[in-house]
Design a protein around this motif. Structure first.
Motif, PDB file in Angstrom:
ATOM      1  N   GLY A 163      -4.302  34.607  -8.671  1.00  0.00           N
ATOM      2  CA  GLY A 163      -4.054  35.636  -9.680  1.00  0.00           C
ATOM      3  C   GLY A 163      -3.556  35.010 -10.963  1.00  0.00           C
ATOM      4  O   GLY A 163      -3.935  33.879 -11.304  1.00  0.00           O
ATOM      5  N   ASP A 199      -4.149  38.655  -6.681  1.00  0.00           N
ATOM      6  CA  ASP A 199      -5.314  39.216  -6.007  1.00  0.00           C
ATOM      7  C   ASP A 199      -4.838  39.924  -4.732  1.00  0.00           C
ATOM      8  O   ASP A 199      -5.146  41.072  -4.484  1.00  0.00           O
ATOM      9  N   THR A 200      -4.080  39.184  -3.932  1.00  0.00           N
ATOM     10  CA  THR A 200      -3.442  39.704  -2.720  1.00  0.00           C
ATOM     11  C   THR A 200      -2.051  39.106  -2.666  1.00  0.00           C
ATOM     12  O   THR A 200      -1.878  37.925  -2.960  1.00  0.00           O
ATOM     13  N   SER A 224      -0.011  43.533  -6.593  1.00  0.00           N
ATOM     14  CA  SER A 224      -1.369  43.212  -6.162  1.00  0.00           C
ATOM     15  C   SER A 224      -2.263  44.365  -6.594  1.00  0.00           C
ATOM     16  O   SER A 224      -1.789  45.350  -7.176  1.00  0.00           O
ATOM     17  N   ALA A 225      -3.537  44.276  -6.283  1.00  0.00           N
ATOM     18  CA  ALA A 225      -4.457  45.345  -6.636  1.00  0.00           C
ATOM     19  C   ALA A 225      -4.093  46.644  -5.924  1.00  0.00           C
ATOM     20  O   ALA A 225      -4.359  47.732  -6.426  1.00  0.00           O
ATOM     21  N   GLU A 226      -3.450  46.527  -4.765  1.00  0.00           N
ATOM     22  CA  GLU A 226      -3.141  47.702  -3.957  1.00  0.00           C
ATOM     23  C   GLU A 226      -1.785  48.328  -4.268  1.00  0.00           C
ATOM     24  O   GLU A 226      -1.635  49.544  -4.215  1.00  0.00           O
TER      25      GLU A 226
END
Length: 161
Positions: free
Chosen positions: A68, A82-83, A11-13
């Motif tokens: 995503g 995305d998440t 994910s982005a994180e």
């Protein structure tokens, strides 16, 4: 030993999962995708919903992605979400509350809101609930059958093939 492909879910994180898998199931923009080792290269958009993995050794794992892309290469599959959450981390009560809140926002014509934002929140909450329902349904089928369908033996496997 079964053939495997390297799989990464990020994910982005953070990186959510990295390991060898025998099979991957996702929902792409045009429908369901089943990915085996050696799959033809492909890049496609993902819809919110479950990413089901059959790990090397037969263990199943399920993740939720809010959308995503998935990049498929013959020896590596990358899910760019995305998440992303592990399915066990999904909160059914929170998803139901988010779904109710989004529906209320859409139907309340007097409120000042962005329709697209409320519709996106509604779709994500519905996808989380669908993911949870699929997990429960599969667990119940195995309890009823007493074995997984593809191996025809007593199993702790949450088989989705």
């Amino acid at each position: 030993m079964a053939k495997t492909v390297e799989c990464e879910i990020v994910s982005a994180e953070e990186e959510i999962f990295k390991g060898m898998v025998e099979f991957i199931s996702v929902t792409g923009s045009l429908g369901g995708l089943g990915i085996l080792p050696g799959h033809t290269p492909l890049l496609t958009e993902l819809k919110p919903g479950p990413v089901e993995l059959l790990k090397a050794g037969g263990e199943q794992d399920v993740f939720y992605v809010s959308g995503g892309f998935i990049e498929i290469q013959p020896f590596k599959v990358t899910v760019l979400a995305d998440t992303a959450l592990h399915a066990k981390d999904l909160d059914e009560a929170a998803a139901l509350e988010a779904q109710k809140h989004a529906r209320d926002a859409i139907t309340d014509k007097n409120s000042d809101f962005q329709y697209s934002k409320a519709a996106t929140q509604l779709a994500e909450a519905a996808a989380q609930l669908r993911t949870l329902q699929q997990i429960k349904k599969k667990a119940w089928q195995i309890i009823q059958l007493g074995f997984c369908r593809h191996q025809k033996q007593p199993s702790g496997c949450f088989c989705f093939i």
